[in-house]
Write a protein that holds these residues in place. Structure first.
Motif, PDB file in Angstrom:
ATOM      1  N   LYS A 218       0.829  -1.197   0.000  1.00 21.15           N
ATOM      2  CA  LYS A 218       0.000   0.000   0.000  1.00 21.15           C
ATOM      3  C   LYS A 218       0.870   1.256   0.000  1.00 21.15           C
ATOM      4  O   LYS A 218       0.676   2.168  -0.817  1.00 21.15           O
ATOM      5  CB  LYS A 218      -0.922   0.001   1.226  1.00 21.15           C
ATOM      6  CG  LYS A 218      -1.843   1.222   1.326  1.00 21.15           C
ATOM      7  CD  LYS A 218      -2.781   1.070   2.507  1.00 21.15           C
ATOM      8  CE  LYS A 218      -3.748   2.267   2.594  1.00 21.15           C
ATOM      9  NZ  LYS A 218      -3.063   3.519   2.937  1.00 21.15           N
ATOM     10  N   GLY A 219       1.845   1.294   0.888  1.00 24.50           N
ATOM     11  CA  GLY A 219       2.731   2.457   0.962  1.00 24.50           C
ATOM     12  C   GLY A 219       3.540   2.634  -0.307  1.00 24.50           C
ATOM     13  O   GLY A 219       3.716   3.760  -0.805  1.00 24.50           O
ATOM     14  N   MET A 223       3.140   5.875  -2.796  1.00 27.87           N
ATOM     15  CA  MET A 223       4.339   6.696  -2.985  1.00 27.87           C
ATOM     16  C   MET A 223       4.727   6.753  -4.465  1.00 27.87           C
ATOM     17  O   MET A 223       5.135   7.799  -4.976  1.00 27.87           O
ATOM     18  CB  MET A 223       5.502   6.116  -2.161  1.00 27.87           C
ATOM     19  CG  MET A 223       6.789   6.931  -2.253  1.00 27.87           C
ATOM     20  SD  MET A 223       8.144   6.170  -1.335  1.00 27.87           S
ATOM     21  CE  MET A 223       8.438   4.696  -2.322  1.00 27.87           C
ATOM     22  N   THR A 224       4.573   5.611  -5.177  1.00 32.89           N
ATOM     23  CA  THR A 224       4.904   5.567  -6.603  1.00 32.89           C
ATOM     24  C   THR A 224       4.030   6.540  -7.387  1.00 32.89           C
ATOM     25  O   THR A 224       4.522   7.304  -8.226  1.00 32.89           O
ATOM     26  CB  THR A 224       4.717   4.135  -7.148  1.00 32.89           C
ATOM     27  OG1 THR A 224       5.606   3.256  -6.468  1.00 32.89           O
ATOM     28  CG2 THR A 224       5.013   4.092  -8.646  1.00 32.89           C
ATOM     29  N   ILE A 225       2.725   6.537  -7.105  1.00 36.88           N
ATOM     30  CA  ILE A 225       1.801   7.436  -7.798  1.00 36.88           C
ATOM     31  C   ILE A 225       2.109   8.887  -7.447  1.00 36.88           C
ATOM     32  O   ILE A 225       2.159   9.764  -8.316  1.00 36.88           O
ATOM     33  CB  ILE A 225       0.330   7.114  -7.427  1.00 36.88           C
ATOM     34  CG1 ILE A 225      -0.012   5.651  -7.746  1.00 36.88           C
ATOM     35  CG2 ILE A 225      -0.614   8.068  -8.143  1.00 36.88           C
ATOM     36  CD1 ILE A 225       0.092   5.283  -9.195  1.00 36.88           C
ATOM     37  N   ARG A 226       2.362   9.139  -6.170  1.00 38.55           N
ATOM     38  CA  ARG A 226       2.581  10.508  -5.689  1.00 38.55           C
ATOM     39  C   ARG A 226       3.899  11.091  -6.191  1.00 38.55           C
ATOM     40  O   ARG A 226       3.989  12.288  -6.500  1.00 38.55           O
ATOM     41  CB  ARG A 226       2.553  10.514  -4.158  1.00 38.55           C
ATOM     42  CG  ARG A 226       2.597  11.895  -3.536  1.00 38.55           C
ATOM     43  CD  ARG A 226       2.364  11.843  -2.039  1.00 38.55           C
ATOM     44  NE  ARG A 226       3.316  10.978  -1.352  1.00 38.55           N
ATOM     45  CZ  ARG A 226       2.994   9.826  -0.781  1.00 38.55           C
ATOM     46  NH1 ARG A 226       1.752   9.383  -0.839  1.00 38.55           N
ATOM     47  NH2 ARG A 226       3.905   9.112  -0.163  1.00 38.55           N
ATOM     48  N   PHE A 242      -7.820  -0.088  -0.214  1.00 42.31           N
ATOM     49  CA  PHE A 242      -7.015  -1.058   0.528  1.00 42.31           C
ATOM     50  C   PHE A 242      -7.633  -1.291   1.904  1.00 42.31           C
ATOM     51  O   PHE A 242      -8.256  -0.388   2.481  1.00 42.31           O
ATOM     52  CB  PHE A 242      -5.586  -0.534   0.728  1.00 42.31           C
ATOM     53  CG  PHE A 242      -4.737  -0.575  -0.512  1.00 42.31           C
ATOM     54  CD1 PHE A 242      -3.893  -1.649  -0.750  1.00 42.31           C
ATOM     55  CD2 PHE A 242      -4.782   0.460  -1.440  1.00 42.31           C
ATOM     56  CE1 PHE A 242      -3.107  -1.691  -1.882  1.00 42.31           C
ATOM     57  CE2 PHE A 242      -4.001   0.429  -2.580  1.00 42.31           C
ATOM     58  CZ  PHE A 242      -3.163  -0.650  -2.807  1.00 42.31           C
ATOM     59  N   PRO A 243      -7.472  -2.482   2.450  1.00 41.22           N
ATOM     60  CA  PRO A 243      -7.929  -2.718   3.827  1.00 41.22           C
ATOM     61  C   PRO A 243      -7.066  -1.907   4.796  1.00 41.22           C
ATOM     62  O   PRO A 243      -6.007  -1.394   4.421  1.00 41.22           O
ATOM     63  CB  PRO A 243      -7.726  -4.227   4.006  1.00 41.22           C
ATOM     64  CG  PRO A 243      -6.649  -4.590   3.034  1.00 41.22           C
ATOM     65  CD  PRO A 243      -6.841  -3.677   1.857  1.00 41.22           C
ATOM     66  N   HIS A 244      -7.557  -1.788   6.019  1.00 41.11           N
ATOM     67  CA  HIS A 244      -6.815  -1.007   7.017  1.00 41.11           C
ATOM     68  C   HIS A 244      -5.399  -1.538   7.191  1.00 41.11           C
ATOM     69  O   HIS A 244      -4.438  -0.770   7.332  1.00 41.11           O
ATOM     70  CB  HIS A 244      -7.562  -1.044   8.351  1.00 41.11           C
ATOM     71  CG  HIS A 244      -6.825  -0.342   9.449  1.00 41.11           C
ATOM     72  ND1 HIS A 244      -6.629   1.033   9.463  1.00 41.11           N
ATOM     73  CD2 HIS A 244      -6.211  -0.827  10.569  1.00 41.11           C
ATOM     74  CE1 HIS A 244      -5.930   1.365  10.532  1.00 41.11           C
ATOM     75  NE2 HIS A 244      -5.659   0.264  11.225  1.00 41.11           N
ATOM     76  N   LYS A 245      -5.260  -2.844   7.152  1.00 39.10           N
ATOM     77  CA  LYS A 245      -3.929  -3.431   7.332  1.00 39.10           C
ATOM     78  C   LYS A 245      -3.707  -4.506   6.279  1.00 39.10           C
ATOM     79  O   LYS A 245      -4.508  -5.430   6.154  1.00 39.10           O
ATOM     80  CB  LYS A 245      -3.788  -4.016   8.735  1.00 39.10           C
ATOM     81  CG  LYS A 245      -2.363  -4.444   9.065  1.00 39.10           C
ATOM     82  CD  LYS A 245      -2.230  -4.852  10.525  1.00 39.10           C
ATOM     83  CE  LYS A 245      -0.793  -5.202  10.881  1.00 39.10           C
ATOM     84  NZ  LYS A 245      -0.652  -5.613  12.293  1.00 39.10           N
ATOM     85  N   LEU A 246      -2.656  -4.357   5.516  1.00 43.20           N
ATOM     86  CA  LEU A 246      -2.296  -5.329   4.473  1.00 43.20           C
ATOM     87  C   LEU A 246      -0.951  -5.949   4.832  1.00 43.20           C
ATOM     88  O   LEU A 246      -0.006  -5.225   5.155  1.00 43.20           O
ATOM     89  CB  LEU A 246      -2.207  -4.623   3.116  1.00 43.20           C
ATOM     90  CG  LEU A 246      -2.279  -5.486   1.849  1.00 43.20           C
ATOM     91  CD1 LEU A 246      -3.635  -6.180   1.760  1.00 43.20           C
ATOM     92  CD2 LEU A 246      -2.065  -4.621   0.604  1.00 43.20           C
ATOM     93  N   ARG A 282      -5.829  -6.577  -1.722  1.00 43.44           N
ATOM     94  CA  ARG A 282      -6.579  -7.550  -0.923  1.00 43.44           C
ATOM     95  C   ARG A 282      -5.625  -8.584  -0.312  1.00 43.44           C
ATOM     96  O   ARG A 282      -4.642  -8.990  -0.946  1.00 43.44           O
ATOM     97  CB  ARG A 282      -7.614  -8.274  -1.799  1.00 43.44           C
ATOM     98  CG  ARG A 282      -8.723  -7.368  -2.338  1.00 43.44           C
ATOM     99  CD  ARG A 282      -9.688  -6.959  -1.228  1.00 43.44           C
ATOM    100  NE  ARG A 282     -10.765  -6.125  -1.739  1.00 43.44           N
ATOM    101  CZ  ARG A 282     -10.742  -4.790  -1.799  1.00 43.44           C
ATOM    102  NH1 ARG A 282      -9.660  -4.137  -1.366  1.00 43.44           N
ATOM    103  NH2 ARG A 282     -11.776  -4.111  -2.269  1.00 43.44           N
ATOM    104  N   ASP A 283      -5.959  -9.006   0.899  1.00 47.25           N
ATOM    105  CA  ASP A 283      -5.207 -10.066   1.578  1.00 47.25           C
ATOM    106  C   ASP A 283      -5.810 -11.406   1.157  1.00 47.25           C
ATOM    107  O   ASP A 283      -6.977 -11.688   1.448  1.00 47.25           O
ATOM    108  CB  ASP A 283      -5.312  -9.883   3.089  1.00 47.25           C
ATOM    109  CG  ASP A 283      -4.531 -10.943   3.860  1.00 47.25           C
ATOM    110  OD1 ASP A 283      -3.922 -11.828   3.214  1.00 47.25           O
ATOM    111  OD2 ASP A 283      -4.552 -10.887   5.104  1.00 47.25           O
TER     112      ASP A 283
END
Length: 342
Positions: A218-219, A223-226, A242-246, A282-283
């Protein structure tokens, strides 16, 4: 008696050596992938190895001493052997295998002569060169395609640069910036094309290196897009789901970023201006699933099987460019991580 015994032993040894030589020759002929046909001076078959039987699908029995054309019903091959015998020289020709899908055979006929230079017959080597010819054609098409794809941005860069460099140019600041933006876009296009070509070269040389470390997908994606100016300059919206925690994944962050960029850039190219690009995460238990979705026209179903092949392009889709290497590189990177892409 002693002399006769010696001669008998010598003859027996000679026959043994001849038998061994014959066995070696037969073993070689049976193991050859190329077809071998030996004919006498009248064009009758003296020898025919298993590869020939397989290539031509020969089901006839008692083929020895029969005319070549009766066994292999291919007029061009029979004519080539006949010409080699009548003209007394080696001949090479490529022919298409009847009833096949563009199978190309190289027929190489050479004469067999005795020590006294008397012609005893001919030996014909049959080689399937279909793959070689297809590869040669693919290389030729690739060179032509790359030349075209390189020429287009270079011509654009040169035209805009020449205009900007004119001393008496009356272009206002806004137009100058517009020209510089075109030059930047075309330069990035050339850079991506060259990067893809270098990546393919490394892949085919077995030098694609993967450095594994825990990666926050997710990070990394956000970051890649930004941090990619080209993506920020586009008139598209990005949505992250994204889910809260991946879970972290074990991967090469730089290589994964390359895959994400390729998919997102494709989504932009084939989406209407102002459209939304949605990236899902998704997990999946032992894996993490990443999906890139756009609002474009989609890919025709008949093109899906070849989508990740090297040099594959869908010319029917408007707005596309490149040499058809991006998704091939992406697939190779994903599979190097023991993953799948579709």
């Amino acid at each position: 008696m002693v002399e006769r015994a010696a001669v008998a032993v010598e003859n027996a040894q000679l026959l043994e050596r001849l038998g061994e030589a014959k066995s070696r020759i037969e073993s070689i002929l049976h193991s050859m992938a190329d077809g071998v046909i030996a004919t006498d001076t009248e064009g009758r078959i003296v020898l025919l190895n298993p590869a020939t039987v397989k290539i031509f699908g020969i089901f006839k029995k008692n083929i020895l001493n029969r005319p070549l054309l009766e066994v292999i019903e291919h007029r061009e091959i029979a004519d080539l052997v006949s010409r080699a015998l009548s003209e007394g020289k080696e001949l090479v020709q490529e022919v298409e295998l009847p009833g096949s899908k563009n199978t190309i055979l190289q027929i190489h006929t050479t004469l067999v002569r005795s020590g006294a230079k008397e012609t005893l017959g001919a030996v014909t080597i049959v080689r399937d060169v279909t793959e070689i010819r297809e590869l040669s054609q693919a290389q030729s098409d690739f060179v032509s395609m790359v030349s075209h794809e390189l020429r287009t941005p270079l011509a654009s860069i040169r035209a805009h640069t020449d205009t900007l460099m004119q001393k008496d140019t009356s272009l206002n600041r806004a137009t100058q910036l517009e020209f510089l933006a075109v030059i930047q876009t075309e330069t990035e296009r050339l850079t991506k094309m060259i990067t893809d070509l270098l990546d393919v070269s490394r892949i085919e040389a077995g030098r694609l290196e993967i450095e594994l470390e825990p990666v926050d997908m997710k990070g990394l994606i956000e970051m890649t897009i930004r941090n990619t100016p080209k993506l920020q300059s586009e008139k598209h919206q990005f949505r992250f789901d994204f889910p809260h925690k991946l879970p972290l994944v074990l991967g090469d962050a730089h290589k994964i970023e390359q895959v994400i960029l390729n998919l997102v850039e494709n989504a932009i190219v084939y989406s209407p201006e102002g459209g939304t690009i949605t990236i899902f995460g998704r997990d999946e238990g032992d894996q993490v699933l990443i999906t890139v979705a756009d609002q474009g026209m989609g890919i025709p179903p008949e093109h899906l099987p070849g989508l990740f092949e090297k040099f594959y392009r869908i010319d029917a889709l408007e707005g596309g460019s490149g040499v058809g290497l991006g998704l091939f590189v992406a697939k190779t990177i994903v599979e190097a991580h023991d993953g799948k892409i579709w």
